[in-house]
Design a protein around this motif. Structure first.
Motif, PDB file in Angstrom:
ATOM      1  N   ASP A   4       0.853  -1.189   0.000  1.00 48.97           N
ATOM      2  CA  ASP A   4       0.000   0.000   0.000  1.00 48.97           C
ATOM      3  C   ASP A   4       0.895   1.248   0.000  1.00 48.97           C
ATOM      4  N   VAL A  44       1.592   4.883  11.622  1.00 50.24           N
ATOM      5  CA  VAL A  44       0.555   3.974  11.111  1.00 50.24           C
ATOM      6  C   VAL A  44       0.260   2.915  12.180  1.00 50.24           C
ATOM      7  N   ARG A  97      -1.639  11.223  -7.153  1.00 49.17           N
ATOM      8  CA  ARG A  97      -0.321  10.808  -6.659  1.00 49.17           C
ATOM      9  C   ARG A  97       0.778  10.927  -7.703  1.00 49.17           C
ATOM     10  N   PHE A 105      -7.756  -3.175   5.880  1.00 49.89           N
ATOM     11  CA  PHE A 105      -7.253  -2.782   4.562  1.00 49.89           C
ATOM     12  C   PHE A 105      -6.820  -4.073   3.846  1.00 49.89           C
ATOM     13  N   ARG A 135       1.185  12.698  12.153  1.00 51.12           N
ATOM     14  CA  ARG A 135      -0.121  12.522  11.522  1.00 51.12           C
ATOM     15  C   ARG A 135      -0.473  11.062  11.807  1.00 51.12           C
ATOM     16  N   TYR A 173       2.139   2.457   3.429  1.00 47.86           N
ATOM     17  CA  TYR A 173       1.218   2.377   4.579  1.00 47.86           C
ATOM     18  C   TYR A 173       1.143   0.937   5.103  1.00 47.86           C
ATOM     19  N   HIS A 189      -3.612  12.641  -0.338  1.00 48.29           N
ATOM     20  CA  HIS A 189      -3.104  11.650  -1.297  1.00 48.29           C
ATOM     21  C   HIS A 189      -4.093  10.512  -1.550  1.00 48.29           C
ATOM     22  N   ASP A 190      -5.281  10.580  -0.964  1.00 47.41           N
ATOM     23  CA  ASP A 190      -6.271   9.512  -1.139  1.00 47.41           C
ATOM     24  C   ASP A 190      -7.438   9.919  -2.035  1.00 47.41           C
ATOM     25  N   ARG A 244      -6.697   5.800  -6.488  1.00 52.65           N
ATOM     26  CA  ARG A 244      -6.116   7.029  -5.951  1.00 52.65           C
ATOM     27  C   ARG A 244      -4.873   7.495  -6.709  1.00 52.65           C
ATOM     28  N   GLU A 248      -6.012  11.294  11.415  1.00 50.83           N
ATOM     29  CA  GLU A 248      -6.925  11.018  10.310  1.00 50.83           C
ATOM     30  C   GLU A 248      -8.144  10.373  10.962  1.00 50.83           C
ATOM     31  N   PHE A 304     -10.532  -2.012   1.078  1.00 47.27           N
ATOM     32  CA  PHE A 304      -9.988  -2.200  -0.269  1.00 47.27           C
ATOM     33  C   PHE A 304     -10.644  -3.370  -1.007  1.00 47.27           C
ATOM     34  N   ASP A 336      -2.407   7.813  11.187  1.00 49.66           N
ATOM     35  CA  ASP A 336      -3.166   7.120  10.147  1.00 49.66           C
ATOM     36  C   ASP A 336      -4.335   6.341  10.763  1.00 49.66           C
ATOM     37  N   VAL A 337      -5.495   6.400  10.141  1.00 49.41           N
ATOM     38  CA  VAL A 337      -6.685   5.638  10.550  1.00 49.41           C
ATOM     39  C   VAL A 337      -6.895   5.697  12.070  1.00 49.41           C
ATOM     40  N   GLN A 342      -1.833  -6.086   5.380  1.00 50.77           N
ATOM     41  CA  GLN A 342      -1.817  -5.044   6.424  1.00 50.77           C
ATOM     42  C   GLN A 342      -2.608  -5.543   7.645  1.00 50.77           C
TER      43      GLN A 342
HETATM   44  C1  GLC Z   1      -5.043   6.004   5.319  1.00 53.06           C
HETATM   45  C2  GLC Z   1      -4.056   6.503   4.294  1.00 53.06           C
HETATM   46  C3  GLC Z   1      -4.195   5.679   3.045  1.00 53.06           C
HETATM   47  C4  GLC Z   1      -3.898   4.241   3.382  1.00 53.06           C
HETATM   48  C5  GLC Z   1      -4.778   3.757   4.530  1.00 53.06           C
HETATM   49  C6  GLC Z   1      -4.291   2.456   5.095  1.00 53.06           C
HETATM   50  O1  GLC Z   1      -6.343   6.217   4.943  1.00 53.06           O
HETATM   51  O2  GLC Z   1      -4.251   7.875   4.075  1.00 53.06           O
HETATM   52  O3  GLC Z   1      -3.356   6.126   2.015  1.00 53.06           O
HETATM   53  O4  GLC Z   1      -4.114   3.425   2.258  1.00 53.06           O
HETATM   54  O5  GLC Z   1      -4.779   4.677   5.591  1.00 53.06           O
HETATM   55  O6  GLC Z   1      -3.108   2.646   5.816  1.00 53.06           O
END
Ligand code: GLC
Length: 546
Positions: free
Chosen positions: A74, A114, A408, A178, A212, A77, A337-338, A404, A279, A159, A214-215, A182
Motif C-alpha cells: 500500500d 501507522v 499521486r 485494509f 499525523r 502504509y 493523497h487519497d 487514488r 486522520e 480495499f 493514520d486511521v 496489512q
Molecule cells: C489512510 C491513508 C491511506 C492508506 C490507509 C491504510 O487512509 O491515508 O493512504 O491506504 O490509511 O493505511
C-alpha cells in the motif's frame, strides 16, 4: 541526532501557544515529490532540496507520508519497521539533514505514524503467525471461522472483500481493515500500547515536531467481534469503498476506547510540544470532536471536503457544524493523497480552479491548522495515467474504481523531462504537465494560482485575527454563502453561482484578499460587501474609517 534550533517565524504567535496555532501545513507525498538520485521514486534528500520553495510559499510545517521500510503493498502504509528509513527513500542521515534544514528555515516536520496495522512482513506478525502460542500472537486480531465456516464476522476491508484472511496453519483468520498484507494490531494488548509509546519517543528524539496518525478512528475493535449492521445491498463489481459503506461501522470503527489511546499518547507528546493530528473519519461532528477533547489528539482532519464533488450547500453545512463542534480542533483540508484533486472534482479547468481557491480561502479562516496537499498551490488537476493502475485499490478491483493514482502523480517542478521530478523513469506514469502547471511556469506568471495561494498565506500571517479571534457567524440569506467575523477580520465565502451581497453589520472594511484572480473588489459601501460568484473575500477593519 538532530535538535537544531528552530527559527520562530509564525508571525503573531504567542509563545505560550503550541506551535501549530496559526500554522499552515503542507502534505508531502514522499514517493512523488522530488527524487534526488534518479531512481524514479521520491526521497528525503529530494525534499531537502526543495525546502526553499516551501519557505517561499509560506507554509509552517510539512507532513511526510510514510518513508519507512515496507514491502510497498500500500505504497508505504504497510510498515515493516517503524524506526528506520526505507532505502527507497534514503537513510536516517538524510532524515536528520532534512529535519535540521527544515528547522533552520523555521519549518516544522511531522511524520506519519501507522498504528492500525503493520505490514505482513513486520517481525511482530512473522512471529505471531509462526508461533500461535507465543507472546506475539496477541499483538494481532485472530479468530476462528464462523460456526457455518467462512470469516468470523461480516466486517469488510476498505480495499474490497472480507476483512479477514485465513491462516491455514492455525485455522484462524487474521483481521485487516485494509489489505491482507496489512494485519490489524490488537490495541487491547498492553504490549502494543507500550511499543507505540517508544516509537513516538524515538522520532521525537530525532527532532520531529508532530505526528499525523493514520486511521486514528480504527485502532480498537469490538471485544466480541460482533457483526456490523448492513444498511445497503452489496452488488457484483461494486466500488470497494461503496461496499465498505454498505455497513454501519458500529463495531469495527470509532470505538470510544480509541480516545483513551490518544490520551495516553498526549501524555507522551505534550511535554515535548509534538502535535498529534489524526486522520479521523468519524461520521458526525460530535463523534469527531471527542477525539480532540483537551488531553487527546490536538487536531483531527476534516475529511468530508475531500470526499465531495462541488456541492456548496452540503460543504458549508458540514463546515459550520464541524467548526462549531471543535473550533480549534479541526485541520481543514480540501484534498490529500487519497482523493481526486479538488480542481478535477470541482468542475475542472478555470471553474475548478476558481472553486478550489474560494473554498481554500474560507478554510484559512476557520481556526484549526489548514493543510495543502502538494500541488494544490498550483491548482493542479489530477494526473492522466497512461499505463495502467498502481494503487492496490484499483489493481485488486479491476473495473470497479480508478483508485487514488490521479492525485499521486509527480510534482511538476519545471518543463524538463518528467517535469523535473526525477532524471529517471518515475514509479508512476503521468503525462508531461504543460508549463502553466509547473512551479517554474507559475512563479514567472504573477496571475498564476501559486501567487494567489502565497498571498493568501501571507494575509493569514499578517492578520492573526483570521485564526485567533473568536469566530462569529454572520447570518446570510443564501445557504451557499457563509460570512464570518473574527475580531478585525471578516470573511465572505460566496460559493453560489451568482454575485451575493452580505451585510457585515458595521462599516469600515477594506478588502485584503480576493480568491478570484483578477477580480477587483471595491471598498464596501457602508456595511455591505458584494462578492462575485464562487469566490471568497477577506476584509480587514479599516480603523481610519471607523
Ligand atoms: C489512510 C491513508 C491511506 C492508506 C490507509 C491504510 O487512509 O491515508 O493512504 O491506504 O490509511 O493505511
Amino acid at each position: 541526532m538532530t535538535g537544531s534550533a528552530l527559527e520562530e517565524t509564525t508571525v503573531g504567535r504567542d509563545l505560550a501557544e503550541p506551535w501549530w496555532r496559526g500554522a499552515v501545513g503542507y502534505e508531502i507525498y514522499v514517493r512523488s515529490f522530488a527524487d534526488s538520485n534518479g531512481d524514479g521514486v521520491g526521497d528525503l534528500a529530494g525534499i531537502t532540496g526543495r525546502l526553499d520553495y516551501l519557505s517561499w510559499l509560506g507554509v509552517d510545517a510539512i507532513w511526510l507520508t510514510p518513508f519507512y521500510p515496507s514491502p510497498g503493498h500500500d505504497h508505504g502504509y504497510d510498515v515493516s519497521d517503524y524506526c528506520a528509513v526505507s532505502p527507497r527513500h534514503g537513510t536516517l542521515e538524510d532524515f536528520d539533514v532534512l529535519v535540521s534544514e527544515a528547522h533552520r528555515r523555521g519549518l516544522r516536520v511531522m511524520v506519519d505514524i501507522v498504528p492500525n496495522h503493520t505490514s505482513i512482513e513486520h517481525e511482530w506478525f512473522a512471529r505471531a503467525r509462526r508461533y500461535p502460542d507465543g507472546p506475539d500472537r496477541d499483538r494481532y486480531l485472530w479468530a476462528f471461522p464462523a460456526s457455518g465456516g467462512g470469516p468470523p464476522n461480516n466486517w469488510r476491508s476498505h480495499f474490497g472483500g472480507p476483512a479477514w484472511t485465513l491462516d491455514e496453519a492455525s485455522s484462524q483468520y487474521w483481521c485487516h481493515l485494509f489489505l491482507p498484507e496489512q494485519p490489524d494490531l490488537n490495541w487491547r494488548n498492553p504490549a502494543v500500547r507500550d511499543d507505540f509509546d517508544s516509537i513516538l519517543e524515538w522520532w521525537m528524539d530525532r527532532g520531529v515536531d508532530g505526528f499525523r496518525v493514520d486511521v486514528a478512528h480504527g485502532l480498537v475493535k469490538d471485544a466480541e467481534l460482533r457483526d456490523n449492521p448492513q444498511i445497503a445491498p452489496i452488488t457484483e463489481g461494486m466500488d470497494p469503498f461503496d461496499a465498505f459503506n454498505a455497513f454501519e461501522h458500529r463495531h469495527d470503527m470509532d470505538q470510544s476506547e480509541n480516545v483513551e489511546v490518544f490520551r495516553r499518547w498526549n501524555r507522551v507528546c505534550a511535554p515535548r510540544e509534538a502535535m498529534l493530528l489524526g486522520e479521523v473519519n468519524a461520521p458526525w461532528p460530535d463523534r469527531q470532536s471527542r477525539y480532540v477533547e483537551p488531553g487527546a489528539l490536538d487536531q483531527a482532519f476534516f475529511l468530508q471536503a475531500a470526499f465531495l464533488d462541488w456541492a456548496p450547500e452540503t460543504l458549508l453545512t458540514m463546515v459550520r457544524a464541524m467548526h462549531d463542534a471543535a473550533p480549534q480542533g479541526i485541520s481543514w483540508v480540501l484534498s490529500n493523497h487519497d482523493r481526486s484533486r479538488p480542481v478535477s472534482r470541482f468542475g475542472g479547468g478555470e471553474t475548478g480552479v476558481r472553486r478550489s481557491l474560494a473554498a481554500s480561502t474560507l478554510f484559512m479562516a476557520l481556526g484549526g491548522t489548514p493543510f495543502l496537499f502538494q500541488g494544490e498551490e498550483l491548482a493542479l488537476p489530477d494526473g492522466v495515467l497512461s499505463a495502467g493502475f498502481h494503487d492496490p485499490v484499483s489493481v485488486r478491483n479491476a473495473g470497479a474504481t480508478s483508485g487514488r493514482d490521479g492525485c499521486r502523480t509527480p510534482m511538476p517542478w519545471d518543463s524538463s523531462p518528467y517535469n523535473g521530478f526525477s532524471t529517471g523513469d518515475p514509479w508512476i506514469d503521468s503525462e508531461l504537465r504543460p508549463p502553466e502547471h509547473t512551479v517554474e511556469g507559475q512563479q514567472a506568471d504573477p496571475d498564476a494560482p501559486l501567487h494567489r495561494y502565497r498571498s493568501l498565506l501571507a494575509v493569514r500571517r499578517e492578520h492573526p485575527d483570521m485564526w485567533r479571534a473568536p469566530l462569529e457567524w454572520i447570518e446570510t440569506a443564501d445557504p451557499q454563502v457563509v460570512a464570518l467575523r473574527r475580531g478585525t477580520i471578516a470573511v465572505v465565502a460566496n460559493l453560489s453561482g451568482r454575485r451575493a451581497s452580505v451585510s457585515l453589520g458595521s462599516p469600515g472594511w477594506e478588502p485584503v484578499f480576493a480568491s478570484q484572480e483578477g477580480s477587483r473588489l471595491d471598498r464596501p459601501a457602508h456595511d455591505a460587501v458584494s462578492v462575485p460568484a464562487e469566490s471568497t473575500v477577506v476584509l480587514a477593519q479599516d480603523h481610519r474609517r471607523t
